[in-house]
Design a protein around this motif. Sequence first.
Motif, short mmCIF file in Angstrom:
data_model
loop_
_atom_site.label_atom_id
_atom_site.label_comp_id
_atom_site.label_asym_id
_atom_site.label_seq_id
_atom_site.Cartn_x
_atom_site.Cartn_y
_atom_site.Cartn_z
N VAL A 600 0.78 -1.30 -0.13
CA VAL A 600 -0.03 0.07 0.07
C VAL A 600 0.96 1.38 -0.15
CG1 VAL A 600 -0.23 0.00 2.64
CG2 VAL A 600 -1.83 1.13 1.10
N ALA A 601 0.34 2.19 -0.84
CA ALA A 601 1.15 3.74 -0.69
C ALA A 601 0.17 4.72 -0.13
CB ALA A 601 1.67 3.89 -2.21
N PHE A 602 0.65 5.53 0.58
CA PHE A 602 -0.35 6.49 1.06
C PHE A 602 0.26 8.00 1.16
CE2 PHE A 602 1.62 4.76 4.61
CZ PHE A 602 2.14 5.69 5.39
N SER A 603 -0.68 9.00 1.20
CA SER A 603 -0.04 10.47 1.39
C SER A 603 -1.48 11.05 2.03
CB SER A 603 -0.11 10.84 -0.24
OG SER A 603 0.02 12.38 0.00
N ALA A 604 -1.06 11.99 2.87
CA ALA A 604 -1.95 12.94 3.57
C ALA A 604 -1.34 14.38 3.78
CB ALA A 604 -2.05 12.18 5.09
N ALA A 605 -2.27 14.95 3.83
CA ALA A 605 -1.94 16.78 3.79
C ALA A 605 -3.47 17.31 4.30
CB ALA A 605 -1.54 17.56 2.72
N SER A 606 -3.30 18.50 5.06
CA SER A 606 -4.17 19.13 5.54
C SER A 606 -5.55 19.38 4.63
CB SER A 606 -3.73 20.50 6.31
OG SER A 606 -3.06 21.45 5.35
N LYS A 607 -4.92 20.00 3.19
CA LYS A 607 -6.00 20.44 2.39
C LYS A 607 -6.52 19.28 1.74
CE LYS A 607 -4.34 25.31 1.90
NZ LYS A 607 -4.02 26.22 0.94
N GLN A 608 -5.54 18.18 1.37
CA GLN A 608 -5.85 17.13 0.63
C GLN A 608 -6.57 16.05 1.29
OE1 GLN A 608 -2.28 14.79 -0.87
NE2 GLN A 608 -3.16 13.34 0.22
N GLY A 609 -6.26 15.81 2.44
CA GLY A 609 -6.78 14.90 3.41
C GLY A 609 -6.13 13.71 3.19
N PHE A 610 -6.52 12.24 3.12
CA PHE A 610 -5.88 11.16 3.30
C PHE A 610 -6.20 10.44 1.86
CE2 PHE A 610 -5.29 6.71 4.05
CZ PHE A 610 -4.07 6.66 4.48
N GLU A 611 -5.06 10.15 1.31
CA GLU A 611 -5.17 9.27 0.15
C GLU A 611 -4.24 7.95 0.19
OE1 GLU A 611 -4.15 11.58 -3.47
OE2 GLU A 611 -5.39 13.14 -3.02
N ALA A 612 -4.75 6.98 -0.51
CA ALA A 612 -4.09 5.76 -0.65
C ALA A 612 -4.26 4.90 -1.48
CB ALA A 612 -4.42 5.01 0.97
N GLY A 613 -3.52 4.00 -2.18
CA GLY A 613 -3.60 2.87 -2.82
C GLY A 613 -2.94 1.68 -2.90
N GLY A 614 -3.40 0.67 -2.92
CA GLY A 614 -2.29 -0.93 -2.80
C GLY A 614 -3.26 -1.78 -3.48
N HIS A 615 -2.66 -3.09 -2.99
CA HIS A 615 -2.92 -4.35 -3.46
C HIS A 615 -3.13 -5.38 -2.31
CE1 HIS A 615 -2.94 -7.09 -7.11
NE2 HIS A 615 -4.05 -7.27 -6.47
N TRP A 616 -4.03 -6.18 -2.06
CA TRP A 616 -4.26 -7.20 -1.08
C TRP A 616 -4.29 -8.69 -1.93
CZ3 TRP A 616 -3.81 -6.71 4.44
CH2 TRP A 616 -3.95 -5.61 4.86
N VAL A 617 -3.56 -9.53 -1.43
CA VAL A 617 -3.71 -10.90 -2.12
C VAL A 617 -3.72 -11.91 -1.12
CG1 VAL A 617 -2.70 -12.45 -3.78
CG2 VAL A 617 -2.66 -10.13 -4.02
N VAL A 618 -4.86 -12.62 -1.39
CA VAL A 618 -5.01 -14.06 -0.68
C VAL A 618 -4.97 -15.04 -1.44
CG1 VAL A 618 -6.32 -15.60 1.01
CG2 VAL A 618 -6.47 -12.76 1.48
N SER A 619 -3.86 -16.16 -1.25
CA SER A 619 -3.82 -17.19 -2.18
C SER A 619 -3.94 -18.58 -1.40
CB SER A 619 -2.28 -17.28 -2.78
OG SER A 619 -1.89 -15.95 -3.31
N ASP A 620 -4.88 -19.44 -2.11
CA ASP A 620 -5.21 -20.86 -1.79
C ASP A 620 -5.64 -21.00 -0.24
OD1 ASP A 620 -5.51 -23.52 -2.25
OD2 ASP A 620 -3.53 -23.86 -2.11
#
Length: 875
Positions: A600-620
């Motif tokens: 996951v990658a994230f970014s936070a700032a007072s005007k922007q708020g919180f942003e994030a993006g990523g990838h979760w994987v469960v296998s078998d």
Amino acid sequence: MSRGWKVFTAVTLSLVLIVAGVALTLPWWLPQLAGMWLPAGTHVALDGRPGWRNGKLVLPGIRYFADDCALAAASHVTLGRQSGRWQLAADTLTLDRACLSHLPAAEHPSAPRTFAEWQAMLPAADITVAKLTLVPWTAWSGALKLNLDSRQQHFTWRSANLSLEASLSGQTLDLASLRLQTPGLTEPVQIAGTIQLPELPDSLPDEGRLAAGLALEGFPAPLQMTLTWQQQQGSVVLLQQGERDPLMTLPWQASGDRIDIHQGQWRWPYAMQPLSGGVSLSLQNWRQGISATEITGRLNVLTQGRGGKGNVVLTLGPGHLDLLNSALPFRITGVSKLAQLQFYAGLPGEVQGPLLDPKIRLAPGALLRMKGRLLSTLEVDEARWPLAGVTLSQAGIDGRLQAILSAHDAQMGRFRLHLDGEAKAFWPDRGRWRWRYWGEGFMAPLAARWDVSGRGRWQERLIELSALSTGFDHIHYGSVNVDQPRLILSSPVRWLRDPAHPAFSGGFTFSARQTDFSNGGYLPPATLRVNLKGRDPSDFLYDGDLQAEAIGPVRVQGRWDGARLRGQGWWPQQPLSVFQPLLSEDLKMHIQSGQLKAQVAFSAASKQGFEAGGHWVVSDGSVRTPDNEITGVNFSLPFRLKDHLWHFGAKQPVSLRIREIKNQFSLQNITADLQGWYPWSARQPLQLSNVSVDLLGGSLSMASLQMPQTEAALMRLNQISLSELIAAIKPKQIAMSGHVNGELPLWLTHPRWLIKDGWLANSGPLTVRLNNDFADAISSNNIAAGAAMDWLRYMEISRSWATLDLDNLGALTMKAQVEGTSRFSDKNQRVSLNYTQQENLFQLWRSLRFGDNLQSWVEQHATLPPQKGNSDETH
């Protein structure tokens, strides 16, 4: 050679030798000769040999001693005469005030001379000193120029902090320009005016007027100060440029050896609230010099705010100010009441040291207290600053610095903090300040007690937090209870405030014992470690990891630039079984196998708020419960979060694949894809697609379901085996075989319907067989139904068609048409059956009594065929 020539040669040689001897011994005999006119106990010393250059006498260096103290020292002094005026110049001239005390007192003091007499003694001369230094006031060193004659004297001074240009004609002093740069002011103070000097220089000027201008940072306009006087009285008035009402008025008068200011008034409308007060000041014995002047005075400050009116009084003296050793006692007492705060002061002290470099030393008993509302909800019960022994000067603050703060918040709780330290010549980025702190409190929302302690220092440009430990006894919030969470330093936090080589570093460790969840699960003891490294607290990189026994480690790294926090985290692949503690034992769910990884990658700032993006994987993945076994779980979740809006499947859909779910009947090859936004909207919908599951020998599928829903999502049943359905339900009363198809239009946002105009139909022949005991029981309870049961004990259905509607309250309406052949007593009977079924499906699912419901339905709806005869068909 004639005798006359010999005599001439001898005389000439003798004169040359005498002149050479005089020149060679000049550094010895000239000071001795000057000593004949100097005061007793003083003498002159020459550095180097005098010379003559360009018509001027050149002295490499000359010093004037009072006893063994160098009162004056000059370098590269030149003396000449041009156009009837003496020309005196020096590269440097240093005057030491401490040597004045070594000068002998006059045995027979003469009557004081008037200004005119002093001026009459002045020669016509031009004096230039490239650098004049007054010890100990070396910061005011500068260049001096004097143009003198008996009629007018002109004076010029240039330095980094002071520039002056003035002229004296008779008894009139014309101050053309005085520019003074003082600490705390962005612009220099400028003074100009005219003074009428008295006949004798030991009394006040007869009259005069001086005007000063200064600009203060944050003020809308410059300030102007005017000093006027005539004879023995005058006034000082301070105005803001463009205003008519003065900020300060100080009327004064002089009588004999005393100057008094009575009923002075001042106001300051630029503070958080308007301030005003009065001033009185008395200077006794001022004619004897500044060191002999006895000072007494009083200044008060009137305030009004929370709790009414307040009055703070500053009393001065009796004491004196001196260029070398001041001693002026003072005391600040009273109450200052601001809009939300109240200050209580009892600060005795003394001004000490040189006038131009004073020290303020606070005496025993000095204490400043405060109470009131500090923030919108934070109430300060008491804040105390014991200041006994603290010294304040240009060098910095010295002494013990303490503070005690007790406060409470109606919703957040209460706390008490202590600070104790020692300062040595401390100003920000200069000197040293060491401290330690401790405290405790209660945080009401978490029902938790907390404590804090630590140590630190600020030495020169280094700020260091060497120790920190803070935590709660527990945190209870909602469904989570965290036992003894604590934050400590794993390495000291250091901030080097060097403009050329700034540096910032440190390390934190946050740990907690077991974290319990209300559902019965728990998180094992967890530890979060974070390391910081950068330029300053507004620009640093961080990295760390989170681990809870077998769970993790989750690694994080990123950057804070003062406005935006950026970062990314990695969850390395590890078995799903490590999450077993998070599941309640009451669920009786056991994780068998599987792997998890995430990024996951994230970014936070007072005007922007919180942003994030990523990838979760469960296998078998594989999970077992007493009633179910789920195997072959594969789950892929790519996501983005911005402005509280989730975007699933930006590049590829969220994907769920399950190989098999074993229950009363087996579900196999389960697939589902999800793509879109949540919360959804018409412009940004959320779509579920590719839904499919193999069950009961056939399949259930749904091509697409979009939210918000504009059309029904069509669920298709294909080749569902009734025999497998009956085998899974295990009713004892009925047996069925064959396959059915169907379509169920699904609504999730319709105001009434969940399924509207759905249908089910057979795919090929169907058979229905009733249990003989079941049929006999119906016949015994209802004669008419029993007669019908004879034809339904075994039936082959050639055509069946059913439509069904299901509303959002669970009411099911099903209309069916069944055509087939019934075999009874070795005869075939043609059967056509039309019926309507109404039942609450939700209640039916809750009861899970399929057999009893079937029996009840048959008893209520079964009827005899309309005709019965010897033929093989019945309609």
